[in-house]
Design an enzyme around this catalytic site. Structure first.
Site, short mmCIF file in Angstrom:
data_model
loop_
_atom_site.label_atom_id
_atom_site.label_comp_id
_atom_site.label_asym_id
_atom_site.label_seq_id
_atom_site.Cartn_x
_atom_site.Cartn_y
_atom_site.Cartn_z
N ASP A 1 0.83 -1.20 0.00
CA ASP A 1 0.00 0.00 0.00
C ASP A 1 0.87 1.26 0.00
OD1 ASP A 1 -2.75 1.18 0.45
OD2 ASP A 1 -1.66 2.07 2.12
N GLU B 1 1.95 -0.35 -4.85
CA GLU B 1 0.99 0.66 -5.29
C GLU B 1 1.76 1.98 -5.42
OE1 GLU B 1 -2.98 3.10 -3.96
OE2 GLU B 1 -1.44 2.59 -2.53
C1 GLC Z 1 -3.94 3.33 -0.63
C2 GLC Z 1 -5.18 2.47 -0.57
C3 GLC Z 1 -6.31 3.31 -0.10
C4 GLC Z 1 -5.99 3.82 1.29
C5 GLC Z 1 -4.66 4.55 1.31
C6 GLC Z 1 -4.17 4.72 2.71
O1 GLC Z 1 -4.02 4.31 -1.59
O2 GLC Z 1 -5.43 1.87 -1.80
O3 GLC Z 1 -7.53 2.62 -0.10
O4 GLC Z 1 -6.99 4.68 1.73
O5 GLC Z 1 -3.65 3.85 0.63
O6 GLC Z 1 -3.77 3.49 3.25
#
Ligand code: GLC
Ligand code: CA
Length: 547
Positions: A208, A263
């Site tokens: 994440d 991500e």
């Molecule tokens: C990422 C996740 C999202 C979350 C954020 C904070 O972007 O995909 O859903 O709110 O991180 O953890």
């Protein structure tokens, strides 16, 4: 190491646990519900599932605020239930990826609670970013950083003696304090977490917010005009790479491959590519592609850039149209502006769902034909659209509240899946009639025609299109194998036409007129029927067998 590890061209299905299937009838999706639907996923033809965080959490940000990284959230199940899910998935040849959240934890995490009880400048506080405030009495935040969810990225604490005290950093909600990754104890603790789940059989992790972990220790003010959702530029320097080198070494220490998908929500492909280096994360989610307009020139450019940037690092490209943070693409592609922007979700703008659906069908054949891994967000295979009319009192996303409703947030793509039956909650519970109202009771009545039950065996349904395409990815090596490069064929500028391997080709018509297909031996699949004259209509795609 295996020559062709499974993850290089896997199709990974993203399970948003709360909204996938409810196994015990309490209205909240859970691990048992997933286990009971493994047959559905196997028949759909996916190679892996990625579960959004399912660890104990007060749910200030839907599980992205984790209070214990090595346990299961009670409303989702137990460790035994997770073991059973992993075993059941593996029996069907489906790999299981979990979601690890290294940037921040929950304010209920024992480490943060300890830090709150400890002194300023203590070892306990050094797990996080505690700083004195600015201005008289320290009443102002330490710098001008803004939270991605709106408002300042700092919250002031009350010290144990009752006085107004230090501030702590949270790039997201105040309930999500940022870890200090300069602290070796933080690093060691995450390695322990990785090993904990790998040892239990998890095949990998989605990481994440993988590109925001490091903070400039000087905590300088940032240019207030930089896009509010841009990751902090400090991460483009070297520190972050040490972390992923260490994680990669952990992953690679297992006999069976374990993978790390980051991500990296960076729009610019060149900057995005900086996060791909050999011996670090295995791959990163392709946000430049996800955000791209339904436009032939823009798509061709982003596909080319993606392929070029991945080649030198030996990482497979990933292709993704939607996830739990973005407006569902049936809706996006039905609007005048078909791009996606975190800061302006286009909420409430006119949508032509029929057009959006038609383009989504073509987009499915496009992205599943590109070389690399593909991600499929639950409900995409049913052609679900963004639910935009959620009443304010039912909205749960902190984005909504922290921007005073300016940003509608992400609830609209997180509505529980419709499985069967003629009215909400459409068989969301697998526990029979014993069913509490779903946690987000906003399924549109029109989803009657979009349930799994309604779409199975209907040759014109989105579900059957995905099932056919995924089956062809297995049987036609050209589409499935990441090693076969993409070669563009001659075509009009508004047509994307490319070959994969020796015998496979994909044609997407983004022009306004029907077009003739290039020479072929057989039409394997089309996103909508060809015209009577055998032409490919506008906003349609075809998979061909070519000589
Ligand atoms: C990422 C996740 C999202 C979350 C954020 C904070 O972007 O995909 O859903 O709110 O991180 O953890
Ligand atoms: Ca449940």
């Amino acid at each position: 190491m295996l020559a062709d590890p499974w993850w290089r061209d896997a199709v990974t299905y993203q399970v948003y646990v709360r909204s996938f299937a409810d196994g015990n009838g309490d209205g909240i999706g859970d691990l048992r519900g997933i286990r009971e639907k493994l047959g559905y996923l196997a028949e759909l033809g996916v190679n892996a599932i990625w579960l959004n965080p399912c660890f104990p959490s007060p749910m200030a940000d839907a599980g992205y605020d984790i209070a214990d990284y090595r346990e299961i959230e009670p409303s989702f199940g137990t460790l035994d239930e997770m073991d059973a899910l992993i075993a059941g998935a593996h029996e069907r040849g489906i790999r299981v990826l979990l979601d690890i959240v290294p940037n921040h934890c929950s304010d209920r995490h024992p480490r943060f609670q300890e830090a709150l009880r400890a002194e300023p400048r203590s070892a306990q506080r050094s797990w996080f970013w505690f700083r004195p405030g600015r201005g008289p009495g320290g009443d102002l935040p330490p710098n001008n950083w803004q939270s991605y969810f709106g408002g300042p990225a700092w919250t002031r604490v009350t010290e144990p003696d009752g006085t107004p005290g230090q501030w702590y950093l949270h790039l997201f909600a105040p309930e999500q304090p940022d870890f200090n990754w300069e602290n070796p104890e933080v690093r060691a603790d995450f390695v322990k977490t990785l090993r904990f789940w790998f040892d239990r059989g998890a095949d990998g992790f989605r990481i994440d917010s993988a590109a925001v972990l490091m903070k400039d220790p000087l905590l300088p003010d940032l240019d207030p005009d930089a896009g509010p959702c841009e990751p902090h530029p400090y991460n483009d320097r070297d520190g972050i790479h040490e972390i992923y080198q260490e994680w990669r070494a952990v992953a690679d220490s297992y006999d069976e491959p374990r993978v790390l998908f980051g991500e990296v929500w960076i729009a610019d492909p060149q900057r995005f590519a900086k996060y791909l280096r050999p011996q670090e994360m295995h791959a990163a989610f392709n946000f430049p592609f996800l955000r791209c307009a339904w436009d032939p020139r823009a798509l061709r450019a982003v596909i080319d850039q993606t392929v070029v940037f991945h080649r030198p690092v030996g990482a497979p490209a990933t292709w993704v149209l939607s996830n739990h943070d973005v407006t569902r693409h049936v809706t996006r592609y039905g609007r005048a502006d078909t791009t996606f922007d975190f800061d302006d979700r286009g909420h409430g703008r006119p949508v032509d769902l029929e057009l959006g659906t038609r383009r989504s069908r073509a987009a499915a054949l496009l992205y599943l034909a590109l070389p690399g891994g593909a991600y499929l967000y639950q409900g995409e295979e049913l052609g679900l659209w963004e639910v935009e009319d959620i009443p304010a009192e039912l909205r749960q996303d902190p984005m909504w509240e922290r921007t005073d409703g300016v940003n509608p947030g992400r609830d609209g793509c997180r509505v529980p899946l419709p499985w069967s039956g003629a009215r909400p909650p459409f068989g969301f519970s697998t526990a029979g009639d014993r069913q509490a109202e779903p946690w987000l009771p906003t399924q549109p009545v029109a989803w009657t025609e979009y349930t799994v039950q309604a779409q199975l065996d209907d040759p014109d349904s989105m579900l059957e299109l995905y099932r056919s395409a995924l089956a062809l990815r297995r049987t036609e090596p050209g589409f499935g194998s990441e090693r076969d490069p993409l070669r563009w064929m001659d075509s009009a500028e508004e047509v994307l036409s490319f070959r994969r391997g020796d015998t496979a080709a994909c044609v997407v018509n983004l022009s306004a007129e029907p077009i003739a297909l290039p020479p072929h031996e057989a039409v394997l699949l089309t996103s909508s029927p060809l015209t009577d004259g055998g032409l490919l209509p506008s906003d349609c795609a075809a998979w061909l067998k070519v000589g």
